[in-house]
Design an enzyme around this catalytic site. Structure first.
Site, mmCIF file in Angstrom:
data_model
loop_
_atom_site.group_PDB
_atom_site.id
_atom_site.type_symbol
_atom_site.label_atom_id
_atom_site.label_comp_id
_atom_site.label_asym_id
_atom_site.label_seq_id
_atom_site.Cartn_x
_atom_site.Cartn_y
_atom_site.Cartn_z
ATOM 1 N N SER A 145 -3.831 -84.108 -12.584
ATOM 2 C CA SER A 145 -2.796 -85.051 -12.978
ATOM 3 C C SER A 145 -1.423 -84.546 -12.529
ATOM 4 C CB SER A 145 -2.861 -85.283 -14.493
ATOM 5 O OG SER A 145 -2.070 -86.371 -14.878
ATOM 6 N N ASP A 152 -9.831 -94.416 -11.572
ATOM 7 C CA ASP A 152 -8.665 -93.710 -12.107
ATOM 8 C C ASP A 152 -7.384 -94.363 -11.595
ATOM 9 O OD1 ASP A 152 -6.878 -91.972 -13.182
ATOM 10 O OD2 ASP A 152 -7.606 -90.177 -12.155
ATOM 11 N N HIS A 203 -9.748 -90.715 -16.183
ATOM 12 C CA HIS A 203 -8.763 -89.720 -15.755
ATOM 13 C C HIS A 203 -9.033 -88.348 -16.357
ATOM 14 C CE1 HIS A 203 -5.024 -88.324 -14.064
ATOM 15 N NE2 HIS A 203 -4.549 -87.980 -15.245
#
Length: 540
Positions: free
Chosen positions: A346, A403, A472
């Site tokens: 991320s 995602d 995610h």
């Protein structure tokens, strides 16, 4: 009336039947108490004991039924009327299904959902589910990389290793992802940071004991929250702090592991977004120029650059810390074969690119630099991506189809317009318009490096409509990579990664068949008794 055998058979066949009848032996049921070896001296059973023999027969039958109930029930399989299916249950409990005729070569589980559910609940699948839900972590084999380590580190952009996925590369990708999980756990175990003094050294539990942590890394936001936030919510604590522990630098210190990998590896692991101010930096999506770049067209996101370059009150900036530590390690292990691997998830995936760009020119002879990123957003424009090619920094992006974070920020220049560019057969006038739009549009973002794409829908354990947080989640990424074979093949049946953490973190996104079976296997108590190095919740 009794009819003799001689009256029903022709005379010419009578001697043949009598010879066969003499050699015939009747096999009686083992449940029958009369089923004993015959002897010439055996006497016929009297009628007075018939009631007792019947009771004994029923008792034996009841015992057999009790033993049968202890075995998993035989699945109910529906088939067309014109096809026959034979089920056989061997002694080991596995169920063997043999089809006849055209049904033998068909994948019936894809046609009838009832058969798929029955197959998944068979003893073979239950044993596999119980193994994947066990506490013991089972890894794919670690083979000797030897002279091929540069290939697995991306010297050829992982050509020929991704589809189908090479088993050695799969193990390396999962291993680097577990370093990021250690970074998450290191932050969650002690997220608060003093504003009056420098932080103390922090212990990080690494998943690989052949590495040792040499330095802690901190990121600082350049923005602050308004004063009224402290008045409205004065107990937010670490959520509003400007500087936070974001990762670490580790180096391989085991001779056998160095020999297996073919070099001494330096790992830089960075976690994802955690604090409010980090979220605020993520939303600063305008592109700005890179300070050290001679090319004004090379731009990156403002918020990511701020977290990378801003120093804190008692800690240096992330860029300064990384460069200083990498230079020290290069000098310490001078003369050895080294590699630098940066990994993140991320926000950590975005910062990994900026860190790789920073250290690629921090010394006269920098070792090979590679980035393994999970669920990373776009960081810069097309000129920034070309900058990586010029510096020979290799990037492998692991992307989940579902995602949404991998599709932000900005306008995806590298997808829509490049496809249109091919359709226009690289028309010269279109090239000029494309380049002008790319260089002047403040939201013209482009991805960097090579892509390994996985899909939540390929997992037999996750729901196909899993929510944004699950798609995610880092553990979901590692689960998908561990099971990925190729873009044309389903989830591999011999996947090694345990399902305990996935079921613990994403219970609502795991198929009910497996959550219910976890209950029936008495593993529910174990799932909540295991201390989890859980990642922080992803945005949804």
């Amino acid at each position: 009336m009794q009819i003799g055998i001689s009256s029903t058979l022709p005379a010419q066949n009578l001697h043949v039947f009598q010879a066969r009848r003499a050699s015939f032996k009747c096999q009686q049921s083992p449940l029958n108490p009369l089923a004993k070896p015959h002897s010439s001296s055996q006497k016929p059973v009297s009628s007075s004991s018939s009631t007792e023999l019947t009771r004994q027969h029923l008792s034996n039958l009841e015992k057999l039924l009790q033993k049968t109930n202890q075995v998993d029930p035989e699945p109910v399989i529906k088939a067309p009327a014109n096809g026959s299916i034979e089920t056989k249950t061997p002694a080991n409990g596995s169920i063997e299904i043999k089809g006849k005729g055209l049904l033998e070569g068909l994948k019936l589980s894809r046609i009838w959902p009832e058969m798929r559910a029955a197959e998944e609940m068979s003893p073979r699948h239950l044993n596999r589910l119980q193994r994947l839900l066990s506490k013991t972590m089972e890894y794919s084999p670690r083979n000797n990389l030897g002279s091929r380590w540069r290939e697995y580190h991306g010297c050829n952009d992982w050509s020929g290793l991704l589809d189908p996925l090479d088993e050695n590369l799969r193990r390396e990708v999962v291993r680097y992802g577990e370093f990021v999980q250690a970074a998450y756990h290191g932050f969650n175990s002690n997220s608060a940071m003093s504003t009056d003094e420098a932080p103390l050294p922090r212990h990080v539990a690494l998943p690989d004991r052949s590495y040792k942590v040499t330095k802690s890394l901190y990121a600082t936001a350049s923005v602050g929250l308004p004063k009224w936030v402290d008045e409205v919510a004065p107990n937010l604590g670490w959520m509003t702090q400007r500087s936070s522990w974001i990762g670490f630098v580790a180096v391989c210190d085991d001779r056998r592991e160095i020999q297996r990998m073919g070099r001494r590896d330096i790992v830089i692991a960075l976690r994802g977004t955690a604090t409010c101010l980090e979220w605020a930096e993520n939303l600063r999506a305008q592109l700005v120029e890179i300070p050290e770049s001679d090319d004004p067209t090379q731009k990156v996101e403002c918020g990511f650059l701020s977290l990378h370059k801003t120093p804190g009150a008692h800690v240096p900036s992330l860029a300064e810390s990384v460069v200083e530590e990498v230079q020290r390690l290069i000098e310490m292990y001078k003369g050895e074969t080294l590699s630098i691997t940066i990994t993140g998830h991320s926000l950590g995936a975005a910062l990994s690119l900026l860190v790789a760009d920073e250290i690629s020119s921090c010394a006269p002879q920098v070792p090979p630099v590679a980035v393994f990123s999970f669920g990373g957003p776009r960081v810069g424009n097309k000129s920034f991506a070309e900058r990586f090619n010029e510096k020979n920094v290799k990037v492998l992006r692991i992307v989940n189809n579902q995602d949404l974070i991998t599709r932000v920020p900005g306008v995806p220049i590298d997808q829509g317009l490049e496809e249109q560019q091919e359709e226009e057969q690289r028309n010269e006038s279109f090239d000029r318009v494309f380049n002008m739009f790319d260089n002047n549009n403040p939201l013209a973002y482009s991805h960097v490096g090579t892509e390994l794409r996985v899909d939540t829908k390929m997992s037999p354990y996750l729901k196909p409509n899993a929510d944004v947080a699950c798609c995610h989640d880092l553990e979901a990424y590692l689960h998908l990579v561990d099971g990925f074979m190729s873009s044309e093949c389903p989830f591999r049946s011999n996947a090694k990664r345990s399902l305990v953490k996935l079921l613990h973190d994403q219970r609502s996104n795991v198929k009910q068949l497996y959550t219910h079976k976890a209950l029936s296997l008495n593993l529910e108590k174990d799932l909540f008794s295991i201390p989890m190095a859980s990642c922080l919740p992803s945005p949804s």
